[in-house]
Design a protein around this motif. Structure first.
Motif, PDB file in Angstrom:
ATOM      1  N   GLY A 242      42.489  -3.822 -19.528  1.00 30.44           N
ATOM      2  CA  GLY A 242      41.931  -5.067 -19.017  1.00 30.44           C
ATOM      3  C   GLY A 242      42.960  -6.184 -19.051  1.00 30.44           C
ATOM      4  O   GLY A 242      44.115  -5.982 -19.423  1.00 30.44           O
ATOM      5  N   PRO A 243      42.562  -7.389 -18.649  1.00 32.01           N
ATOM      6  CA  PRO A 243      43.512  -8.515 -18.575  1.00 32.01           C
ATOM      7  C   PRO A 243      43.750  -9.229 -19.897  1.00 32.01           C
ATOM      8  O   PRO A 243      44.379 -10.289 -19.924  1.00 32.01           O
ATOM      9  CB  PRO A 243      42.831  -9.444 -17.574  1.00 32.01           C
ATOM     10  CG  PRO A 243      41.381  -9.180 -17.759  1.00 32.01           C
ATOM     11  CD  PRO A 243      41.257  -7.717 -18.074  1.00 32.01           C
ATOM     12  N   ALA A 244      43.225  -8.693 -20.991  1.00 27.06           N
ATOM     13  CA  ALA A 244      43.441  -9.348 -22.281  1.00 27.06           C
ATOM     14  C   ALA A 244      44.924  -9.366 -22.628  1.00 27.06           C
ATOM     15  O   ALA A 244      45.691  -8.486 -22.230  1.00 27.06           O
ATOM     16  CB  ALA A 244      42.658  -8.627 -23.379  1.00 27.06           C
ATOM     17  N   GLU A 279      38.320 -12.843  -4.594  1.00 26.49           N
ATOM     18  CA  GLU A 279      38.755 -11.546  -4.080  1.00 26.49           C
ATOM     19  C   GLU A 279      38.305 -10.395  -4.986  1.00 26.49           C
ATOM     20  O   GLU A 279      38.387  -9.229  -4.591  1.00 26.49           O
ATOM     21  CB  GLU A 279      40.277 -11.522  -3.954  1.00 26.49           C
ATOM     22  CG  GLU A 279      40.838 -12.613  -3.057  1.00 26.49           C
ATOM     23  CD  GLU A 279      42.357 -12.663  -3.107  1.00 26.49           C
ATOM     24  OE1 GLU A 279      42.951 -11.691  -3.640  1.00 26.49           O
ATOM     25  OE2 GLU A 279      42.936 -13.662  -2.637  1.00 26.49           O
ATOM     26  N   PHE A 280      37.831 -10.717  -6.190  1.00 27.08           N
ATOM     27  CA  PHE A 280      37.457  -9.697  -7.162  1.00 27.08           C
ATOM     28  C   PHE A 280      35.953  -9.407  -7.100  1.00 27.08           C
ATOM     29  O   PHE A 280      35.149 -10.332  -6.959  1.00 27.08           O
ATOM     30  CB  PHE A 280      37.806 -10.156  -8.577  1.00 27.08           C
ATOM     31  CG  PHE A 280      39.277 -10.161  -8.885  1.00 27.08           C
ATOM     32  CD1 PHE A 280      39.812  -9.248  -9.785  1.00 27.08           C
ATOM     33  CD2 PHE A 280      40.134 -11.077  -8.290  1.00 27.08           C
ATOM     34  CE1 PHE A 280      41.168  -9.252 -10.086  1.00 27.08           C
ATOM     35  CE2 PHE A 280      41.484 -11.087  -8.572  1.00 27.08           C
ATOM     36  CZ  PHE A 280      42.004 -10.170  -9.463  1.00 27.08           C
ATOM     37  N   PRO A 281      35.559  -8.120  -7.237  1.00 29.42           N
ATOM     38  CA  PRO A 281      34.121  -7.804  -7.324  1.00 29.42           C
ATOM     39  C   PRO A 281      33.505  -8.467  -8.551  1.00 29.42           C
ATOM     40  O   PRO A 281      34.176  -8.705  -9.558  1.00 29.42           O
ATOM     41  CB  PRO A 281      34.100  -6.279  -7.458  1.00 29.42           C
ATOM     42  CG  PRO A 281      35.413  -5.823  -6.927  1.00 29.42           C
ATOM     43  CD  PRO A 281      36.395  -6.918  -7.233  1.00 29.42           C
ATOM     44  N   GLU A 282      32.224  -8.740  -8.491  1.00 26.54           N
ATOM     45  CA  GLU A 282      31.547  -9.483  -9.558  1.00 26.54           C
ATOM     46  C   GLU A 282      31.647  -8.786 -10.913  1.00 26.54           C
ATOM     47  O   GLU A 282      31.852  -9.428 -11.928  1.00 26.54           O
ATOM     48  CB  GLU A 282      30.080  -9.685  -9.176  1.00 26.54           C
ATOM     49  CG  GLU A 282      29.302 -10.510 -10.203  1.00 26.54           C
ATOM     50  CD  GLU A 282      27.854 -10.716  -9.789  1.00 26.54           C
ATOM     51  OE1 GLU A 282      27.083 -11.284 -10.589  1.00 26.54           O
ATOM     52  OE2 GLU A 282      27.495 -10.313  -8.670  1.00 26.54           O
ATOM     53  N   CYS A 289      38.118  -1.918 -12.882  1.00 28.90           N
ATOM     54  CA  CYS A 289      39.243  -2.584 -13.563  1.00 28.90           C
ATOM     55  C   CYS A 289      40.531  -1.816 -13.249  1.00 28.90           C
ATOM     56  O   CYS A 289      41.055  -1.069 -14.083  1.00 28.90           O
ATOM     57  CB  CYS A 289      38.973  -2.627 -15.069  1.00 28.90           C
ATOM     58  SG  CYS A 289      40.078  -3.730 -15.960  1.00 28.90           S
ATOM     59  N   THR A 290      41.040  -2.001 -12.055  1.00 34.73           N
ATOM     60  CA  THR A 290      42.221  -1.262 -11.599  1.00 34.73           C
ATOM     61  C   THR A 290      43.504  -1.958 -12.039  1.00 34.73           C
ATOM     62  O   THR A 290      43.523  -3.176 -12.236  1.00 34.73           O
ATOM     63  CB  THR A 290      42.223  -1.145 -10.080  1.00 34.73           C
ATOM     64  OG1 THR A 290      42.312  -2.466  -9.517  1.00 34.73           O
ATOM     65  CG2 THR A 290      40.945  -0.472  -9.584  1.00 34.73           C
ATOM     66  N   PRO A 291      44.604  -1.212 -12.178  1.00 32.95           N
ATOM     67  CA  PRO A 291      45.876  -1.834 -12.574  1.00 32.95           C
ATOM     68  C   PRO A 291      46.320  -2.980 -11.669  1.00 32.95           C
ATOM     69  O   PRO A 291      46.783  -4.013 -12.172  1.00 32.95           O
ATOM     70  CB  PRO A 291      46.850  -0.649 -12.540  1.00 32.95           C
ATOM     71  CG  PRO A 291      45.999   0.539 -12.845  1.00 32.95           C
ATOM     72  CD  PRO A 291      44.698   0.269 -12.172  1.00 32.95           C
ATOM     73  N   PRO A 292      46.200  -2.879 -10.334  1.00 29.93           N
ATOM     74  CA  PRO A 292      46.609  -4.028  -9.500  1.00 29.93           C
ATOM     75  C   PRO A 292      45.785  -5.283  -9.778  1.00 29.93           C
ATOM     76  O   PRO A 292      46.325  -6.393  -9.806  1.00 29.93           O
ATOM     77  CB  PRO A 292      46.376  -3.513  -8.070  1.00 29.93           C
ATOM     78  CG  PRO A 292      46.487  -2.029  -8.172  1.00 29.93           C
ATOM     79  CD  PRO A 292      45.871  -1.703  -9.499  1.00 29.93           C
ATOM     80  N   ARG A 293      44.471  -5.117  -9.981  1.00 29.94           N
ATOM     81  CA  ARG A 293      43.642  -6.286 -10.277  1.00 29.94           C
ATOM     82  C   ARG A 293      43.995  -6.885 -11.634  1.00 29.94           C
ATOM     83  O   ARG A 293      44.009  -8.107 -11.797  1.00 29.94           O
ATOM     84  CB  ARG A 293      42.163  -5.893 -10.231  1.00 29.94           C
ATOM     85  CG  ARG A 293      41.637  -5.711  -8.813  1.00 29.94           C
ATOM     86  CD  ARG A 293      40.195  -5.301  -8.791  1.00 29.94           C
ATOM     87  NE  ARG A 293      39.701  -5.167  -7.418  1.00 29.94           N
ATOM     88  CZ  ARG A 293      38.884  -4.233  -7.001  1.00 29.94           C
ATOM     89  NH1 ARG A 293      38.431  -3.325  -7.867  1.00 29.94           N
ATOM     90  NH2 ARG A 293      38.495  -4.181  -5.744  1.00 29.94           N
ATOM     91  N   VAL A 294      44.240  -6.016 -12.604  1.00 33.99           N
ATOM     92  CA  VAL A 294      44.638  -6.506 -13.932  1.00 33.99           C
ATOM     93  C   VAL A 294      45.930  -7.296 -13.829  1.00 33.99           C
ATOM     94  O   VAL A 294      46.067  -8.396 -14.394  1.00 33.99           O
ATOM     95  CB  VAL A 294      44.796  -5.331 -14.919  1.00 33.99           C
ATOM     96  CG1 VAL A 294      45.482  -5.802 -16.205  1.00 33.99           C
ATOM     97  CG2 VAL A 294      43.444  -4.721 -15.244  1.00 33.99           C
ATOM     98  N   ALA A 299      48.693 -12.464 -14.020  1.00 36.89           N
ATOM     99  CA  ALA A 299      49.684 -13.372 -13.441  1.00 36.89           C
ATOM    100  C   ALA A 299      49.077 -14.757 -13.200  1.00 36.89           C
ATOM    101  O   ALA A 299      49.721 -15.789 -13.465  1.00 36.89           O
ATOM    102  CB  ALA A 299      50.210 -12.786 -12.132  1.00 36.89           C
ATOM    103  N   GLN A 300      47.850 -14.812 -12.699  1.00 36.74           N
ATOM    104  CA  GLN A 300      47.194 -16.093 -12.444  1.00 36.74           C
ATOM    105  C   GLN A 300      46.888 -16.829 -13.746  1.00 36.74           C
ATOM    106  O   GLN A 300      47.080 -18.048 -13.852  1.00 36.74           O
ATOM    107  CB  GLN A 300      45.897 -15.861 -11.648  1.00 36.74           C
ATOM    108  CG  GLN A 300      46.104 -15.314 -10.250  1.00 36.74           C
ATOM    109  CD  GLN A 300      46.696 -16.325  -9.288  1.00 36.74           C
ATOM    110  OE1 GLN A 300      46.807 -17.524  -9.603  1.00 36.74           O
ATOM    111  NE2 GLN A 300      47.094 -15.866  -8.108  1.00 36.74           N
ATOM    112  N   ILE A 301      46.394 -16.096 -14.735  1.00 35.66           N
ATOM    113  CA  ILE A 301      46.110 -16.714 -16.035  1.00 35.66           C
ATOM    114  C   ILE A 301      47.393 -17.259 -16.652  1.00 35.66           C
ATOM    115  O   ILE A 301      47.422 -18.385 -17.174  1.00 35.66           O
ATOM    116  CB  ILE A 301      45.447 -15.692 -16.979  1.00 35.66           C
ATOM    117  CG1 ILE A 301      44.036 -15.356 -16.506  1.00 35.66           C
ATOM    118  CG2 ILE A 301      45.389 -16.236 -18.409  1.00 35.66           C
ATOM    119  CD1 ILE A 301      43.376 -14.238 -17.292  1.00 35.66           C
TER     120      ILE A 301
END
Length: 396
Positions: A242-244, A279-282, A289-294, A299-301
């Motif tokens: 995840g993005p943690a 752009e992300f599903p709810e 939770c795919t690697p590209p989305r993570v 990067a945005q955070i």
């Protein structure tokens, strides 16, 4: 009255794990005698941080020893001699607890074989702290904390999102396994003393640092044991994907954790509903939770947090229900309003090191509080006083 005021402890420990266990008991009121070597004292007296004082004995300048040995009495004995062992036996007849953190076999080597102690001192609680327990392979008898840290899985476990291509981490500080084992030992000793009130029997407590640290690996080890996660040596097995992670702020670092839709909604409010989040599903954190989305989320955070102060953004995030906390250094902890309110740091005056703020314990008992009543002892400060004491009653 402190919680453990009626108990007497004999400490043979010479490293962080045993001395920390003893400190926790002593800070809650236990009468603790620390046995030290002639001339050199405990090896922790020579470990840094060291504060140089003109004319001061080098063995009285360790900040680590000063922290680990508050409220204790120092008695110097040469345990390699018959006289030293006789005097140790004299002290042993007066106490409820014995703490040791040497390699297996040390106690037997100084005439205190655990099996014989059960027969001669049936009410004595004996606690041994070792890297891998009482019967380790020869190559593990004298393992250091770094070895224990990695053999317990922690090097792969921290922090979330660590790169599998980089070396495992060494862990926080120098002595994490020792502090955790010392805490475990103190809790077990307190439980054994409580149980002894009914059974009238002592116990031999075998604390293995690896076991203690492995028990702290939370959900990962539990899922492997339950069969919900494949058992393997891959570092990726310890990552939730995840993005943690830990991100740089304007004045330091902050850690963020997200695993549920509510966290995603809170992040959206914190960031002011940016377009990229649409752009992300709810429920992507749970189901997609795919690697590209993570990678995109991280990067945005990261870009946003670089422009914020860690304490301010942490307060804003937590008010919204988002798990975001500042990564604090020592100065941050001293300034913490929560720590100040709880009186977590207390001023202690040491005869050589002078006045300093010492951390206390992270829990408060209203009726039987812990407290630092005396600074760490000078080497052998209480030898004559405690060896000549006749006022103690045998618990053996």
């Amino acid at each position: 009255m402190s919680a453990l005021k009626t108990y007497k402890v004999l400490e043979l420990a010479e490293s962080v794990s045993g001395e920390y266990a003893g400190k926790l008991l002593a800070d809650f009121g236990a009468d603790l005698i620390k046995i030290e070597r002639p001339g050199t004292g405990s090896p922790t007296r020579s470990l840094g941080p060291l504060l140089a004082r003109d004319g001061a004995a080098p063995l009285e300048c360790s900040g680590l020893f000063a922290y680990l040995n508050t409220n204790k009495y120092s008695v110097v004995l040469d345990l390699s001699t018959a006289q030293g062992q006789d005097r140790l036996a004299q002290l042993l007849r007066q106490v409820d607890v014995l703490i040791d953190d040497h390699a297996p076999g040390y106690l037997a080597g100084i005439g205190l074989d655990p099996q014989r102690l059960r027969e001669s001192h049936p009410q004595l609680v004996v606690c041994s702290i070792t890297p891998y327990g009482q019967n380790p392979p020869d190559e593990r008898r004298h393992a250091e904390d770094l070895t224990v840290f990695h053999s317990s899985g922690w090097g792969f476990h921290t922090p979330s999102g660590a790169s599998a291509q980089r070396r495992p981490l060494k862990g926080a500080g120098r002595f994490l396994p020792s502090y955790e084992a010392g805490l475990e030992a103190a809790l077990c000793i307190a439980a054994a003393l409580y149980e002894r009130e009914d059974s009238r029997r002592g116990r031999f407590i075998d604390i293995a640092k690896q076991d203690v640290l492995a028990s702290r690996v939370d959900y990962v080890l539990g899922q492997m044991v339950a069969g919900d996660m494949d058992v393997g040596t891959s570092r990726n097995a310890f990552d939730l994907f995840g993005p943690a992670g830990i991100f740089a702020c304007r004045d330091g670092y902050a850690y963020i954790w997200m695993s549920a839709p509510a966290h995603w909604d809170a992040l959206r409010k914190l960031l002011g509903n940016p377009d990229w989040m649409n752009e992300f599903p709810e429920r992507w954190l749970e189901r997609e939770c795919t690697p590209p989305r993570v990678a995109q989320c991280r990067a945005q955070i990261a870009a946003w947090l670089k422009t914020r102060d860690k304490d301010v953004v942490a307060a804003e995030a937590q008010a919204l229900g988002l798990i975001l906390v500042p990564v604090n250094d020592a100065a941050d902890l001293l300034r913490s309003p929560q720590y100040q309110f709880r009186g977590f740091f207390r001023e202690v005056e040491h005869p050589v090191l002078g006045k300093a703020l010492y951390p206390t314990v992270p829990y408060r008992l209203s009726e039987t509080p812990a407290g630092i009543r005396r600074a760490a002892p000078l080497l052998g400060q209480h030898t004559e006083e405690r060896l000549l004491s006749k006022g103690s009653t045998s618990h053996g």
